[in-house]
Design a protein around this motif. Structure first.
Motif, PDB file in Angstrom:
ATOM      1  N   VAL A   1       6.773  -0.874  51.290  1.00 15.24           N
ATOM      2  CA  VAL A   1       6.537  -0.296  52.618  1.00 15.24           C
ATOM      3  C   VAL A   1       7.051   1.137  52.685  1.00 15.24           C
ATOM      4  O   VAL A   1       6.344   2.046  53.121  1.00 15.24           O
ATOM      5  N   VAL A   2       8.265   1.362  52.247  1.00 16.45           N
ATOM      6  CA  VAL A   2       8.862   2.697  52.383  1.00 16.45           C
ATOM      7  C   VAL A   2       8.167   3.712  51.474  1.00 16.45           C
ATOM      8  O   VAL A   2       8.023   4.881  51.841  1.00 16.45           O
ATOM      9  N   ARG A   3       7.690   3.277  50.315  1.00 15.00           N
ATOM     10  CA  ARG A   3       6.960   4.202  49.427  1.00 15.00           C
ATOM     11  C   ARG A   3       5.631   4.640  50.038  1.00 15.00           C
ATOM     12  O   ARG A   3       5.127   5.713  49.734  1.00 15.00           O
ATOM     13  N   ALA A   4       5.060   3.807  50.890  1.00 14.46           N
ATOM     14  CA  ALA A   4       3.774   4.122  51.511  1.00 14.46           C
ATOM     15  C   ALA A   4       3.903   5.041  52.728  1.00 14.46           C
ATOM     16  O   ALA A   4       2.898   5.555  53.213  1.00 14.46           O
ATOM     17  N   LEU A   5       5.119   5.235  53.211  1.00 13.08           N
ATOM     18  CA  LEU A   5       5.322   6.088  54.386  1.00 13.08           C
ATOM     19  C   LEU A   5       5.266   7.565  54.004  1.00 13.08           C
ATOM     20  O   LEU A   5       5.604   7.931  52.877  1.00 13.08           O
ATOM     21  N   PRO A   6       4.882   8.415  54.945  1.00 18.01           N
ATOM     22  CA  PRO A   6       4.988   9.851  54.675  1.00 18.01           C
ATOM     23  C   PRO A   6       6.468  10.243  54.721  1.00 18.01           C
ATOM     24  O   PRO A   6       7.271   9.579  55.369  1.00 18.01           O
ATOM     25  N   GLY A   7       6.840  11.270  54.036  1.00 18.70           N
ATOM     26  CA  GLY A   7       8.228  11.712  54.075  1.00 18.70           C
ATOM     27  C   GLY A   7       8.972  11.348  52.813  1.00 18.70           C
ATOM     28  O   GLY A   7       8.391  11.305  51.723  1.00 18.70           O
ATOM     29  N   HIS A   8      10.275  11.049  52.954  1.00 15.22           N
ATOM     30  CA  HIS A   8      11.124  10.792  51.796  1.00 15.22           C
ATOM     31  C   HIS A   8      11.976   9.549  52.001  1.00 15.22           C
ATOM     32  O   HIS A   8      12.315   9.181  53.120  1.00 15.22           O
ATOM     33  N   TRP A   9      12.337   8.957  50.874  1.00 11.75           N
ATOM     34  CA  TRP A   9      13.173   7.760  50.844  1.00 11.75           C
ATOM     35  C   TRP A   9      14.400   8.076  49.995  1.00 11.75           C
ATOM     36  O   TRP A   9      14.283   8.415  48.820  1.00 11.75           O
ATOM     37  N   ILE A  10      15.580   7.987  50.605  1.00 12.57           N
ATOM     38  CA  ILE A  10      16.837   8.192  49.891  1.00 12.57           C
ATOM     39  C   ILE A  10      17.587   6.863  49.881  1.00 12.57           C
ATOM     40  O   ILE A  10      17.921   6.318  50.928  1.00 12.57           O
ATOM     41  N   ALA A  11      17.833   6.360  48.689  1.00 13.20           N
ATOM     42  CA  ALA A  11      18.549   5.098  48.519  1.00 13.20           C
ATOM     43  C   ALA A  11      19.846   5.355  47.758  1.00 13.20           C
ATOM     44  O   ALA A  11      19.880   6.175  46.837  1.00 13.20           O
ATOM     45  N   ASN A  12      20.895   4.653  48.134  1.00 10.48           N
ATOM     46  CA  ASN A  12      22.179   4.721  47.446  1.00 10.48           C
ATOM     47  C   ASN A  12      22.693   3.293  47.347  1.00 10.48           C
ATOM     48  O   ASN A  12      23.380   2.804  48.241  1.00 10.48           O
ATOM     49  N   GLU A  13      22.306   2.621  46.285  1.00 12.27           N
ATOM     50  CA  GLU A  13      22.568   1.188  46.132  1.00 12.27           C
ATOM     51  C   GLU A  13      23.115   0.886  44.740  1.00 12.27           C
ATOM     52  O   GLU A  13      22.962   1.683  43.808  1.00 12.27           O
ATOM     53  N   ALA A  14      23.717  -0.279  44.592  1.00  9.86           N
ATOM     54  CA  ALA A  14      24.195  -0.729  43.287  1.00  9.86           C
ATOM     55  C   ALA A  14      23.023  -0.760  42.301  1.00  9.86           C
ATOM     56  O   ALA A  14      21.871  -0.963  42.697  1.00  9.86           O
ATOM     57  N   PRO A  15      23.280  -0.542  41.021  1.00 10.09           N
ATOM     58  CA  PRO A  15      22.193  -0.404  40.047  1.00 10.09           C
ATOM     59  C   PRO A  15      21.319  -1.646  39.875  1.00 10.09           C
ATOM     60  O   PRO A  15      20.199  -1.534  39.394  1.00 10.09           O
ATOM     61  N   ASP A  16      21.794  -2.808  40.267  1.00 12.58           N
ATOM     62  CA  ASP A  16      20.983  -4.020  40.113  1.00 12.58           C
ATOM     63  C   ASP A  16      20.210  -4.390  41.380  1.00 12.58           C
ATOM     64  O   ASP A  16      19.515  -5.401  41.410  1.00 12.58           O
ATOM     65  N   VAL A  17      20.297  -3.573  42.408  1.00 14.69           N
ATOM     66  CA  VAL A  17      19.649  -3.889  43.691  1.00 14.69           C
ATOM     67  C   VAL A  17      18.184  -3.470  43.712  1.00 14.69           C
ATOM     68  O   VAL A  17      17.339  -4.199  44.210  1.00 14.69           O
ATOM     69  N   LEU A  18      17.881  -2.308  43.186  1.00  9.85           N
ATOM     70  CA  LEU A  18      16.503  -1.823  43.107  1.00  9.85           C
ATOM     71  C   LEU A  18      16.138  -1.638  41.633  1.00  9.85           C
ATOM     72  O   LEU A  18      16.976  -1.244  40.829  1.00  9.85           O
ATOM     73  N   PRO A  19      14.881  -1.901  41.287  1.00 12.10           N
ATOM     74  CA  PRO A  19      14.504  -1.757  39.872  1.00 12.10           C
ATOM     75  C   PRO A  19      14.288  -0.292  39.480  1.00 12.10           C
ATOM     76  O   PRO A  19      13.656   0.468  40.211  1.00 12.10           O
ATOM     77  N   TYR A  20      14.845   0.086  38.354  1.00 13.61           N
ATOM     78  CA  TYR A  20      14.630   1.411  37.774  1.00 13.61           C
ATOM     79  C   TYR A  20      14.263   1.212  36.315  1.00 13.61           C
ATOM     80  O   TYR A  20      14.795   0.319  35.653  1.00 13.61           O
ATOM     81  N   ASP A  21      13.387   2.057  35.797  1.00 11.80           N
ATOM     82  CA  ASP A  21      12.952   1.916  34.411  1.00 11.80           C
ATOM     83  C   ASP A  21      14.117   2.036  33.437  1.00 11.80           C
ATOM     84  O   ASP A  21      14.262   1.245  32.535  1.00 11.80           O
ATOM     85  N   ALA A  22      14.941   3.045  33.643  1.00  8.08           N
ATOM     86  CA  ALA A  22      16.077   3.258  32.749  1.00  8.08           C
ATOM     87  C   ALA A  22      17.142   4.051  33.493  1.00  8.08           C
ATOM     88  O   ALA A  22      16.831   4.944  34.274  1.00  8.08           O
ATOM     89  N   LEU A  23      18.378   3.692  33.234  1.00 13.47           N
ATOM     90  CA  LEU A  23      19.514   4.412  33.807  1.00 13.47           C
ATOM     91  C   LEU A  23      20.478   4.755  32.690  1.00 13.47           C
ATOM     92  O   LEU A  23      20.652   3.966  31.754  1.00 13.47           O
ATOM     93  N   PRO A  24      21.124   5.908  32.765  1.00 10.72           N
ATOM     94  CA  PRO A  24      22.177   6.187  31.789  1.00 10.72           C
ATOM     95  C   PRO A  24      23.351   5.230  32.029  1.00 10.72           C
ATOM     96  O   PRO A  24      23.444   4.609  33.088  1.00 10.72           O
ATOM     97  N   ASN A  25      24.220   5.141  31.056  1.00 12.96           N
ATOM     98  CA  ASN A  25      25.399   4.295  31.225  1.00 12.96           C
ATOM     99  C   ASN A  25      26.250   4.817  32.369  1.00 12.96           C
ATOM    100  O   ASN A  25      26.374   6.036  32.545  1.00 12.96           O
TER     101      ASN A  25
END
Length: 99
Positions: free
Chosen positions: A44-68
């Motif tokens: 839903v938030v990706r489909a909205l106009p504007g910007h999405w700023i998230a600050n969550e624990a690394p296991d809460v949202l999926p990311y392709d790759a994160l540094p250590n």
């Protein structure tokens, strides 16, 4: 405003003034939301106009790759529009930008 983060966000976002830049921001809250609803929120938030700023624990949202993470302490991932940018510590104690 009270509401459901998936069901009510589009109508709330539609109330933003014309010409304004909509920004959806959250920090350390999505871990309380069941995974299927988190995934629905991200869609839903990706489909909205504007910007999405998230600050969550690394296991809460999926990311392709994160540094250590930079240490043993709990770090969150700061992301803009779904792209991870930095490790952060709670209450603004620290931010370490990804290279």
């Amino acid at each position: 405003m009270r509401g459901d983060l998936v069901d009510d966000l589009p109508a709330l976002a539609a109330q933003a003034p014309t010409g304004a830049t909509l920004v959806v921001f959250h920090t350390s809250v999505l871990y309380q939301v069941p995974a299927p609803r988190r995934e629905a929120f991200a869609e839903v938030v990706r489909a909205l106009p504007g910007h999405w700023i998230a600050n969550e624990a690394p296991d809460v949202l999926p990311y392709d790759a994160l540094p250590n993470p930079p240490g043993a302490a709990l770090h969150n991932v700061l992301a803009l529009d779904g792209a991870p940018l930095a490790w952060t510590r709670t209450h603004g104690q620290e931010i370490i930008w990804f290279a």
